[in-house]
Motif scaffolding. Sequence first.
Motif, PDB file in Angstrom:
ATOM      1  N   PHE A  23       0.815  -1.210   0.000  1.00 51.04           N
ATOM      2  CA  PHE A  23       0.000   0.000   0.000  1.00 51.04           C
ATOM      3  C   PHE A  23       0.855   1.269   0.000  1.00 51.04           C
ATOM      4  O   PHE A  23       0.392   2.337  -0.386  1.00 51.04           O
ATOM      5  N   ALA A  24       2.119   1.143   0.417  1.00 54.57           N
ATOM      6  CA  ALA A  24       2.997   2.310   0.507  1.00 54.57           C
ATOM      7  C   ALA A  24       3.128   3.039  -0.828  1.00 54.57           C
ATOM      8  O   ALA A  24       3.128   4.269  -0.868  1.00 54.57           O
ATOM      9  N   THR A  25       3.226   2.299  -1.921  1.00 56.86           N
ATOM     10  CA  THR A  25       3.354   2.958  -3.226  1.00 56.86           C
ATOM     11  C   THR A  25       2.067   3.697  -3.593  1.00 56.86           C
ATOM     12  O   THR A  25       2.124   4.769  -4.187  1.00 56.86           O
ATOM     13  N   LEU A  26       0.915   3.149  -3.212  1.00 57.72           N
ATOM     14  CA  LEU A  26      -0.347   3.831  -3.476  1.00 57.72           C
ATOM     15  C   LEU A  26      -0.445   5.118  -2.664  1.00 57.72           C
ATOM     16  O   LEU A  26      -0.939   6.139  -3.156  1.00 57.72           O
ATOM     17  N   VAL A  27       0.042   5.071  -1.435  1.00 52.85           N
ATOM     18  CA  VAL A  27      -0.022   6.243  -0.562  1.00 52.85           C
ATOM     19  C   VAL A  27       0.812   7.387  -1.134  1.00 52.85           C
ATOM     20  O   VAL A  27       0.369   8.536  -1.161  1.00 52.85           O
ATOM     21  N   VAL A  28       2.002   7.084  -1.608  1.00 52.94           N
ATOM     22  CA  VAL A  28       2.866   8.120  -2.181  1.00 52.94           C
ATOM     23  C   VAL A  28       2.190   8.765  -3.391  1.00 52.94           C
ATOM     24  O   VAL A  28       2.152   9.991  -3.518  1.00 52.94           O
ATOM     25  N   ALA A  29       1.631   7.963  -4.263  1.00 50.67           N
ATOM     26  CA  ALA A  29       0.951   8.495  -5.453  1.00 50.67           C
ATOM     27  C   ALA A  29      -0.302   9.280  -5.074  1.00 50.67           C
ATOM     28  O   ALA A  29      -0.601  10.309  -5.677  1.00 50.67           O
ATOM     29  N   THR A  30      -1.004   8.808  -4.064  1.00 53.39           N
ATOM     30  CA  THR A  30      -2.212   9.509  -3.616  1.00 53.39           C
ATOM     31  C   THR A  30      -1.849  10.886  -3.075  1.00 53.39           C
ATOM     32  O   THR A  30      -2.473  11.888  -3.419  1.00 53.39           O
ATOM     33  N   ARG A  31      -0.844  10.935  -2.255  1.00 53.31           N
ATOM     34  CA  ARG A  31      -0.449  12.203  -1.644  1.00 53.31           C
ATOM     35  C   ARG A  31       0.028  13.213  -2.688  1.00 53.31           C
ATOM     36  O   ARG A  31      -0.079  14.412  -2.484  1.00 53.31           O
ATOM     37  N   SER A  32       0.521  12.748  -3.799  1.00 51.50           N
ATOM     38  CA  SER A  32       1.001  13.659  -4.841  1.00 51.50           C
ATOM     39  C   SER A  32      -0.141  14.275  -5.655  1.00 51.50           C
ATOM     40  O   SER A  32       0.093  15.194  -6.443  1.00 51.50           O
ATOM     41  N   ARG A  33      -1.349  13.784  -5.456  1.00 53.59           N
ATOM     42  CA  ARG A  33      -2.502  14.369  -6.155  1.00 53.59           C
ATOM     43  C   ARG A  33      -2.732  15.798  -5.667  1.00 53.59           C
ATOM     44  O   ARG A  33      -2.675  16.048  -4.451  1.00 53.59           O
ATOM     45  N   PRO A  34      -3.006  16.730  -6.567  1.00 54.12           N
ATOM     46  CA  PRO A  34      -3.149  18.132  -6.150  1.00 54.12           C
ATOM     47  C   PRO A  34      -4.316  18.385  -5.186  1.00 54.12           C
ATOM     48  O   PRO A  34      -4.253  19.328  -4.392  1.00 54.12           O
ATOM     49  N   ASP A  35      -5.340  17.560  -5.218  1.00 50.38           N
ATOM     50  CA  ASP A  35      -6.500  17.764  -4.342  1.00 50.38           C
ATOM     51  C   ASP A  35      -6.349  17.107  -2.973  1.00 50.38           C
ATOM     52  O   ASP A  35      -7.184  17.310  -2.093  1.00 50.38           O
ATOM     53  N   CYS A  36      -5.290  16.309  -2.791  1.00 55.23           N
ATOM     54  CA  CYS A  36      -5.046  15.657  -1.498  1.00 55.23           C
ATOM     55  C   CYS A  36      -4.175  16.581  -0.652  1.00 55.23           C
ATOM     56  O   CYS A  36      -3.023  16.845  -0.978  1.00 55.23           O
ATOM     57  N   MET A  37      -4.730  17.046   0.458  1.00 63.28           N
ATOM     58  CA  MET A  37      -4.027  18.008   1.313  1.00 63.28           C
ATOM     59  C   MET A  37      -3.087  17.314   2.302  1.00 63.28           C
ATOM     60  O   MET A  37      -2.027  17.817   2.614  1.00 63.28           O
TER      61      MET A  37
END
Length: 98
Positions: A23-37
Motif C-alpha cells: 500500500f505504501a506505493t499507493l499512498v505516495v501516489a495519492t499524496r502527490s494528487r493536487p486535491d489531497c491536502m
Amino acid sequence: MTCIVNLQIPVKQEAKAKFFADFATLVVATRSRPDCMWLYLTDNEETGQVEAVSMWTSKAAYEEYLDWRMSYGALDGLADVLEGEPVWRYLEVRHAMP
C-alpha cells in the motif's frame, strides 16, 4: 467544501506487513494528487483495522480520485489480505482552527 476521508480497511492480522509494504506505493501516489491536502496511514489498535485518513479539497475530488484508482484495478490485488469490505466515511469540514 473540504472533506476528511476515513477509509477503514479490515486487513488480516497475519497480512498487515505485506499490506503496508504494498500500500505504501499507493499512498505516495495519492499524496502527490493536487486535491489531497494530507494523508496518514494508521494501524488502529482498538479495532484491529488499518485506517487511511486524508483531507481533500472536496468529496467530489476524492470520488474522482477513487474512480481513477478503481478504473485500472489498483486495489484488486489487495483482496486476498482483507477479511471484510472496506468502509468509507466522509466528514465535511465545517470549521478549522489553525
